[in-house]
Design a protein around this motif. Structure first.
Motif, short mmCIF file in Angstrom:
data_model
loop_
_atom_site.label_atom_id
_atom_site.label_comp_id
_atom_site.label_asym_id
_atom_site.label_seq_id
_atom_site.Cartn_x
_atom_site.Cartn_y
_atom_site.Cartn_z
N TYR A 144 0.83 -1.20 0.00
CA TYR A 144 0.00 0.00 0.00
C TYR A 144 0.87 1.25 0.00
CZ TYR A 144 -3.19 3.63 1.54
OH TYR A 144 -3.91 4.79 1.62
N LEU A 145 1.89 1.26 0.85
CA LEU A 145 2.74 2.44 0.98
C LEU A 145 3.60 2.68 -0.27
CD1 LEU A 145 3.88 1.93 4.66
CD2 LEU A 145 2.28 3.66 3.80
N ASN A 146 3.91 1.61 -0.99
CA ASN A 146 4.77 1.73 -2.18
C ASN A 146 3.99 1.67 -3.49
OD1 ASN A 146 7.20 1.88 -0.65
ND2 ASN A 146 7.04 -0.32 -0.28
N ARG A 147 2.69 1.81 -3.42
CA ARG A 147 1.87 1.70 -4.64
C ARG A 147 2.18 2.85 -5.59
NH1 ARG A 147 -0.79 4.31 -0.84
NH2 ARG A 147 -2.33 5.89 -1.29
N ASN A 148 1.93 2.62 -6.84
CA ASN A 148 2.15 3.63 -7.88
C ASN A 148 1.00 4.61 -7.85
OD1 ASN A 148 3.07 5.05 -10.03
ND2 ASN A 148 2.62 3.48 -11.55
#
Length: 151
Positions: A144-148
């Motif tokens: 979630y934190l690294n989503r595009n």
């Protein structure tokens, strides 16, 4: 937060809506011996009532409608609260319902041990984990934190 160890001495948040305060105080009195071995934190009036009935220090945040729910929610997100006992009133709308919902949501997001009624609270307080260390598995939100994110 990948995981968290709940130490032998737990930090327990105690919260009750106005029509549930008597029920929480009855529950607190029933479990006075166990609760007095832990760190207690509560919203304003509830904390004062618990101090009076237990004779122990209770860290107090603001009253729920004045921001206490949000203060406790921030503490949950920071990993500062181990257990939540929140006797909320399902029969009456609260002026800060959105704050209550956000607080309960954060408890679930961070896999916080939580009871919203006396039966569940009894199970938690009588658990063998109350007197030992316990490893909480926190959800992994890295995807979630690294989503595009698109503009």
């Amino acid at each position: 937060m990948k995981g968290k160890t709940l130490e032998t001495t737990k930090t327990i948040a105690l919260v009750a809506h106005d029509h549930k305060k008597d029920e929480l105080i009855t529950w607190v009195k029933k479990h006075k011996d166990i609760l007095s071995q832990h760190k207690l934190i509560a919203t304003g009036t509830t904390g004062k009532l618990i101090e009076n009935h237990l004779g122990v220090e209770v860290k107090r945040v603001m009253s729920g409608p004045l921001g206490g729910d949000q203060q406790l929610g921030a503490m949950i997100a920071e990993g500062e609260i181990d257990i939540v006992i929140f006797f909320w009133d399902p029969m009456e709308a609260q002026p800060h319902d959105s704050d209550v919902k956000a607080f309960l949501r954060l408890c679930v997001v961070w896999n916080t041990v939580m009871a919203c009624d006396s039966s569940t609270a009894d199970f938690i307080i009588s658990s063998p984990f109350m007197g030992t260390n316990y490893q909480v598995e926190a959800p992994d939100y890295s995807n979630y934190l690294n989503r595009n994110v698109q503009k």
